[in-house]
Structures are given as structure tokens and as C-alpha cells.
Design a protein around this motif. Sequence first.
Motif, short mmCIF file in Angstrom:
data_model
loop_
_atom_site.label_atom_id
_atom_site.label_comp_id
_atom_site.label_asym_id
_atom_site.label_seq_id
_atom_site.Cartn_x
_atom_site.Cartn_y
_atom_site.Cartn_z
N CYS A 119 0.85 -1.19 0.00
CA CYS A 119 0.00 0.00 0.00
C CYS A 119 0.89 1.24 0.00
O CYS A 119 1.86 1.31 0.76
CB CYS A 119 -0.88 0.04 1.25
N LYS A 120 0.52 2.22 -0.82
CA LYS A 120 1.27 3.48 -0.84
C LYS A 120 0.81 4.35 0.33
O LYS A 120 -0.38 4.54 0.54
CB LYS A 120 1.04 4.22 -2.16
N LYS A 121 1.79 4.84 1.09
CA LYS A 121 1.51 5.69 2.26
C LYS A 121 2.39 6.93 2.19
O LYS A 121 3.37 6.97 1.47
CB LYS A 121 1.82 4.93 3.55
N SER A 122 2.03 7.92 3.00
CA SER A 122 2.78 9.15 3.08
C SER A 122 2.78 9.64 4.52
O SER A 122 1.75 9.61 5.18
CB SER A 122 2.13 10.20 2.17
N LYS A 123 3.93 10.07 5.00
CA LYS A 123 4.05 10.63 6.34
C LYS A 123 4.79 11.96 6.23
O LYS A 123 5.73 12.09 5.45
CB LYS A 123 4.84 9.70 7.28
N ILE A 124 4.37 12.93 7.02
CA ILE A 124 4.99 14.24 7.00
C ILE A 124 5.90 14.40 8.22
O ILE A 124 5.46 14.21 9.35
CB ILE A 124 3.95 15.37 6.94
N PHE A 125 7.15 14.75 7.94
CA PHE A 125 8.15 14.96 8.98
C PHE A 125 8.39 16.45 9.18
O PHE A 125 8.53 17.19 8.21
CB PHE A 125 9.48 14.30 8.57
N PHE A 126 8.47 16.87 10.44
CA PHE A 126 8.85 18.24 10.79
C PHE A 126 10.28 18.18 11.29
O PHE A 126 10.60 17.41 12.18
CB PHE A 126 7.93 18.78 11.89
N ILE A 127 11.15 19.00 10.70
CA ILE A 127 12.57 18.99 11.07
C ILE A 127 12.94 20.38 11.60
O ILE A 127 12.73 21.39 10.93
CB ILE A 127 13.45 18.65 9.85
N ALA A 128 13.47 20.41 12.81
CA ALA A 128 14.01 21.64 13.38
C ALA A 128 15.52 21.59 13.15
O ALA A 128 16.22 20.80 13.77
CB ALA A 128 13.68 21.74 14.86
N TRP A 129 16.00 22.40 12.23
CA TRP A 129 17.40 22.42 11.83
C TRP A 129 18.13 23.51 12.62
O TRP A 129 17.81 24.68 12.51
CB TRP A 129 17.50 22.69 10.33
N SER A 130 19.09 23.10 13.45
CA SER A 130 19.83 24.03 14.29
C SER A 130 21.30 23.63 14.30
O SER A 130 21.78 22.99 15.24
CB SER A 130 19.24 23.99 15.71
N PRO A 131 22.04 23.99 13.24
CA PRO A 131 23.44 23.55 13.13
C PRO A 131 24.33 24.17 14.21
O PRO A 131 24.05 25.27 14.72
CB PRO A 131 23.86 24.01 11.74
N SER A 132 25.38 23.48 14.54
CA SER A 132 26.31 23.94 15.59
C SER A 132 26.91 25.30 15.27
O SER A 132 27.22 26.07 16.17
CB SER A 132 27.44 22.93 15.76
N ALA A 133 27.08 25.62 14.00
CA ALA A 133 27.72 26.88 13.59
C ALA A 133 26.79 28.09 13.67
O ALA A 133 27.23 29.22 13.49
CB ALA A 133 28.25 26.75 12.16
N SER A 134 25.51 27.89 13.96
CA SER A 134 24.58 29.03 14.03
C SER A 134 24.75 29.78 15.36
O SER A 134 25.28 29.24 16.33
CB SER A 134 23.14 28.57 13.85
N ARG A 135 24.29 31.02 15.37
CA ARG A 135 24.41 31.87 16.56
C ARG A 135 23.52 31.34 17.70
O ARG A 135 22.46 30.78 17.46
CB ARG A 135 23.97 33.29 16.23
N ILE A 136 23.96 31.57 18.92
CA ILE A 136 23.21 31.13 20.10
C ILE A 136 21.83 31.79 20.13
O ILE A 136 20.82 31.13 20.38
CB ILE A 136 23.98 31.47 21.40
N ARG A 137 21.76 33.09 19.87
CA ARG A 137 20.48 33.81 19.88
C ARG A 137 19.51 33.19 18.88
O ARG A 137 18.32 33.03 19.16
CB ARG A 137 20.72 35.28 19.56
N GLU A 138 20.02 32.85 17.70
CA GLU A 138 19.18 32.25 16.67
C GLU A 138 18.67 30.87 17.12
O GLU A 138 17.50 30.55 16.93
CB GLU A 138 19.97 32.13 15.38
N LYS A 139 19.53 30.08 17.72
CA LYS A 139 19.12 28.76 18.22
C LYS A 139 18.00 28.89 19.25
O LYS A 139 17.04 28.13 19.23
CB LYS A 139 20.31 28.02 18.84
N MET A 140 18.14 29.86 20.15
CA MET A 140 17.12 30.06 21.18
C MET A 140 15.80 30.52 20.56
O MET A 140 14.74 30.06 20.95
CB MET A 140 17.62 31.07 22.21
N LEU A 141 15.87 31.43 19.59
CA LEU A 141 14.67 31.93 18.93
C LEU A 141 13.92 30.79 18.22
O LEU A 141 12.70 30.65 18.35
CB LEU A 141 15.04 33.03 17.94
N TYR A 142 14.65 29.97 17.50
CA TYR A 142 14.03 28.86 16.78
C TYR A 142 13.48 27.81 17.75
O TYR A 142 12.42 27.24 17.51
CB TYR A 142 15.01 28.24 15.78
N ALA A 143 14.19 27.56 18.84
CA ALA A 143 13.72 26.57 19.82
C ALA A 143 12.42 27.01 20.48
O ALA A 143 11.50 26.21 20.67
CB ALA A 143 14.79 26.32 20.87
N THR A 144 12.31 28.31 20.80
CA THR A 144 11.10 28.79 21.48
C THR A 144 9.93 28.98 20.52
O THR A 144 8.78 29.00 20.94
CB THR A 144 11.36 30.11 22.23
#
Length: 140
Positions: A84-109
Amino acid sequence: MAMAFKMATTGMWVTDECKTSFMEMKWKKVHRFIVFKIDEASRLVTVDKVGGPGEGYDELATSLPPDDCRYAVFDFDFVTTDNCKKSKIFFIAWSPSASRIREKMLYATSKEGLRRALEGIHYDMQATDPTEMGMDVIKD
């Protein structure tokens, strides 16, 4: 500019374009993936990139910047053992180590507010480098 949904914790707004693009991906299958970004100046979550139906997971992975955070949704099609053909949707929160701390916090919240605005997500992933979101992780 029409606003679709305000995220109370961060004061960010999710644009109508985000919800419309997601619904087109979910119901009409015109997109394989969508990458979202936060514009700090306007306090809006906007669509950064849209992958066409012929694009795949590799194109999604290469569209995520190595030094900036993003959110992404990916429509994963597969065939079950019952053929059977199925489909699932994945949500990915991309937060690379090289990004700024402020940006990581903003995206996390802001993450949960965007997830609530996009109804129909099956799985949630957090990734800091491409190996944490490889196709082998999706298939598991």
C-alpha cells in the motif's frame, strides 16, 4: 499583510503563505518539502524554499544552510509490506552547531507554535548536522 497565527511565547507570526504551502503539500502533493525561516526584523515565519514534487530528500538536505537555523517539513512516500502506498509528513528543526546562540534560542522557542499552525505532521525531528536527519533516520 495577512497574518495566520501568532505564536504567543515569542511574539512571532506565521504567515498565511506558510499554512497555504503546507496544505498544498499535504493535500495536492505539489511540493515535496518546504523550508521555513524566521525574519527577526519583521517577526514573521516565512517560506524560504519550496521543493517541487520531483525533488527528494537530498535536495532538502542541501537547501538547509550550514550556519543558520531553519524549520522544514518533508512529505515522505513509501510502500508498506502489504504493498500500500503511504505518506508521512516529517517536521525537522534544523539548528546547526555553527549558528548563533540567539538564533538557536529563537528557533527553539518558536518551534511549537509553528507546529501547531501546520496541522497533520506525523513525526518530529531535531537535527544539528546532516547525519542526524539522514534517510536512514527517516526510514526508522
